[in-house]
Design an enzyme around this catalytic site. Structure first.
Site, PDB file in Angstrom:
ATOM      1  N   CYS A   1      -6.495 -17.796 -20.540  1.00  0.00           N
ATOM      2  CA  CYS A   1      -6.126 -19.112 -20.572  1.00  0.00           C
ATOM      3  C   CYS A   1      -4.837 -19.583 -20.270  1.00  0.00           C
ATOM      4  CB  CYS A   1      -6.316 -19.640 -22.113  1.00  0.00           C
ATOM      5  SG  CYS A   1      -7.417 -18.966 -22.955  1.00  0.00           S
TER       6      CYS A   1
ATOM      7  N   GLU B   1      -9.052 -45.623 -21.326  1.00  0.00           N
ATOM      8  CA  GLU B   1      -9.576 -46.777 -21.955  1.00  0.00           C
ATOM      9  C   GLU B   1     -10.867 -47.111 -21.507  1.00  0.00           C
ATOM     10  OE1 GLU B   1      -7.914 -50.510 -20.837  1.00  0.00           O
ATOM     11  OE2 GLU B   1      -7.079 -49.546 -18.939  1.00  0.00           O
TER      12      GLU B   1
ATOM     13  N   CYS C   1      -6.681 -14.118 -23.629  1.00  0.00           N
ATOM     14  CA  CYS C   1      -6.120 -15.609 -23.613  1.00  0.00           C
ATOM     15  C   CYS C   1      -4.775 -15.460 -23.095  1.00  0.00           C
ATOM     16  CB  CYS C   1      -6.186 -16.417 -24.975  1.00  0.00           C
ATOM     17  SG  CYS C   1      -5.818 -17.885 -24.904  1.00  0.00           S
TER      18      CYS C   1
ATOM     19  N   LYS D   1      -3.696 -18.737 -16.555  1.00  0.00           N
ATOM     20  CA  LYS D   1      -4.535 -19.635 -15.977  1.00  0.00           C
ATOM     21  C   LYS D   1      -3.745 -21.029 -15.946  1.00  0.00           C
ATOM     22  CE  LYS D   1      -7.470 -21.797 -17.658  1.00  0.00           C
ATOM     23  NZ  LYS D   1      -8.587 -21.709 -17.991  1.00  0.00           N
TER      24      LYS D   1
ATOM     25  N   TYR E   1     -16.996 -21.678 -14.943  1.00  0.00           N
ATOM     26  CA  TYR E   1     -15.712 -22.277 -14.950  1.00  0.00           C
ATOM     27  C   TYR E   1     -14.474 -21.607 -14.529  1.00  0.00           C
ATOM     28  CZ  TYR E   1     -13.924 -20.166 -19.151  1.00  0.00           C
ATOM     29  OH  TYR E   1     -13.199 -19.369 -20.067  1.00  0.00           O
TER      30      TYR E   1
ATOM     31  N   HIS F   1      -3.772 -49.669 -22.458  1.00  0.00           N
ATOM     32  CA  HIS F   1      -4.041 -50.286 -21.234  1.00  0.00           C
ATOM     33  C   HIS F   1      -2.682 -50.200 -20.167  1.00  0.00           C
ATOM     34  CE1 HIS F   1      -5.516 -52.885 -18.207  1.00  0.00           C
ATOM     35  NE2 HIS F   1      -4.440 -53.388 -17.935  1.00  0.00           N
TER      36      HIS F   1
ATOM     37  N   GLU G   1     -12.173 -22.653 -11.516  1.00  0.00           N
ATOM     38  CA  GLU G   1     -10.638 -22.886 -11.813  1.00  0.00           C
ATOM     39  C   GLU G   1      -9.867 -22.109 -10.676  1.00  0.00           C
ATOM     40  OE1 GLU G   1     -10.615 -23.575 -16.663  1.00  0.00           O
ATOM     41  OE2 GLU G   1     -10.471 -21.767 -15.879  1.00  0.00           O
TER      42      GLU G   1
END
Ligand SMILES: Cc1cc2nc3c(=O)[nH]c(=O)nc-3n(C[C@H](O)[C@H](O)[C@H](O)COP(=O)(O)OP(=O)(O)OC[C@H]3O[C@@H](n4cnc5c(N)ncnc54)[C@H](O)[C@@H]3O)c2cc1C
Length: 459
Positions: free
Chosen positions: A50, A448, A45, A53, A181, A443, A185
């Protein structure tokens, strides 16, 4: 609690996400802990996963932001010539070194004995680290995984994801092989950084582990962003034109791609080679992962395993959560559990895909096909009304008709990872569609949309 017959109460093999967390937590509880790490502290990681990346993903994000800025009145020079690859690499390396230091300090300050070197078993209670033998009452294996390499002709010319962060130069043409993934990525990030990227995948669709609608939506957005996606296609051979020269990748459809770099990201396998697990009586499954019971105990009663070496959910927070459960069970009150049902996760492409809970197919299989109510929407976010880009956002909710619980939540769009993290708390707390409906939206925001979905998709 300590057993003087052994050098350590707990010996941890691997100083990555799971190993470091287990070692620190156990040492904090007064346990005598030794930890062997054969490379840099922090594991996949921190060093090649992670963190670097995500840093490169941020870097790629600026390219999009610069393009969009024009629509908002900013006059900027062309981006492609502006990226200083060496600067990016140096910044990443500095940050990773800083994190390595933090990990070391945390371990040392909590009393963990650090043993740099490669560890292997010589029986269930004996670990050898670079020739030195240590005995331990219990051993935790947290050795992670390693990229799978292909068996095609010329595969030695390809690189794996570990190498991508330190390439000598930014490839002008990059071929990425894979559809998971990590492949997506890298394809998206390097495309954003300025490389021409071709993504080659042997199946029809990318991201088979994700909700199909969300995955297909992302596939279209990636293609629209400029990634050349070749599906139902394989690389059959790789050839280097001359020493240090360019690569030629021959595809199963007969075409040939010229590239500076070919990345293979076709999955990762558990890292158990050379560990001597057989000498300790530890069994592996067909995929090479350590077989563990519900308490992460292997077939040898004194040996535990967590993280990528044993788990089917190969994610950092899963490795750390499993590590904490093991330590809590061995040295605490044993109350901790990992809830694998509603794990949020993100694909850090541009745009991002993030999910929590079940995909539609999985939800129908788990709760009954007729019990799943689907709400979804795709729309152009307000930001793109002036950005000049036609990127669209996708949101989807899966609701179990029986108890109204939201069992799947999926999004493709800006900051999807940040947004889904919040909803994951609600889902783990048992949120129902009625709770979503009763929640006031922020908003204007894209998030939302999740609380304003009213009309279910026709069954
Ligand atoms: C490119 C990439 C991107 C990723 N992105 C994400 C992401 O965005 N989010 C996410 O959650 N996860 C991500 N992951 C997955 C994540 O990195 C892993 O799930 C996580 O690191 C697993 O932790 P671990 O403790 O099981 O193993 P690791 O972190 O891999 O640690 C294992 C450690 O054990 C050491 N080791 C191995 N064998 C021995 C031995 N015999 N003796 C001594 N030491 C040994 C290794 O050197 C390593 O440091 C990514 C992975 C990759 C490759």
């Amino acid at each position: 609690m300590t057993n003087p017959r052994f050098d350590f109460d707990l010996f941890v093999i691997g100083g990555g996400s799971g190993g470091v967390r287990a070692a620190r937590m156990a040492a904090a509880a007064g346990v005598r802990v030794g930890l062997a790490e054969c490379s840099a502290l922090g594991g996949t990681c921190v060093n090649v996963g992670c963190i670097p990346k995500k840093l490169y993903s941020f870097a790629a994000g600026y390219a999009t932001a610069f393009k969009e800025a024009g629509g908002y009145g900013w006059k900027l020079p062309q981006v492609r010539e502006a990226l200083d690859w060496d600067h990016l690499k140096a910044g990443r390396a500095k940050e990773i070194t800083r994190l390595n230091g933090i990990y070391q300090d945390l371990l040392v300050r909590s009393g963990v004995v650090l043993l740099p070197g490669h560890a292997c078993f010589e029986g269930a209670h004996v670990v050898v680290v670079d020739g030195r033998r240590y005995t331990a009452e219990r051993v935790l294996v947290a050795t992670g995984g390693t990229p799978r390499v292909p068996g095609i002709a010329g595969h030695q010319h390809a690189v794996i994801s570990d190498a991508m962060f330190d390439l000598d130069s930014l490839p002008d043409r990059l071929v990425v092989v894979g559809g998971g993934y990590i492949a997506c990525e890298f394809a998206s990030i390097f495309s954003g950084l300025g490389s021409h990227v071709t993504l080659v995948h042997r199946r029809q669709h990318l991201l088979a582990d994700f909700d199909e609608d969300a995955a297909h939506f992302l596939q279209r957005e990636l293609a629209a962003s400029g990634v050349d996606i070749r599906t139902d296609t394989e690389v059959t051979a790789l050839e280097r034109r001359c020493e240090g020269g360019r690569l030629l990748a021959t595809l199963s459809d007969g075409s040939v791609l010229d590239a500076a770099t070919v990345l293979y990201a076709i999955g990762r396998i558990p890292r158990t080679e050379g560990l001597g697990l057989e000498s300790a009586g530890v069994k592996l499954d067909a995929a090479g992962a350590i077989v563990v019971d519900a308490h992460y105990c292997s077939s040898a009663p004194s040996i535990y395993a967590v993280g990528d070496v044993s788990s089917r959910k190969q994610l950092t927070p899963v490795a750390t959560a499993e590590a904490m459960v093991v330590v809590d069970r061995l040295y605490g009150d044993g109350a901790r559990r990992v809830n694998y049902e509603f794990i949020p996760t993100a694909v850090f492409t541009h745009p991002q895909l993030a999910s929590c809970g079940y995909g539609e197919r999985e939800a129908r299989a788990r709760f009954g096909a007729g019990n799943i109510v689907v709400y979804s929407s795709d729309f152009k976010a307000l930001r793109h009304s002036m950005s000049g880009r036609n990127e669209r956002t996708f949101v989807k909710l899966l609701v179990n008709r029986v108890d109204d619980r939201v069992v799947g939540l999926h999004m493709v769009g800006d900051e999807a990872g940040e947004i889904v993290q919040g909803f994951a708390v609600a889902m783990n707390a048992g949120a129902t569609k009625a709770h979503f409906d009763a929640t006031i939206g922020v908003h204007p925001s894209v998030a939302e949309e999740f609380v304003t979905l009213r009309t279910p998709k026709a069954p």
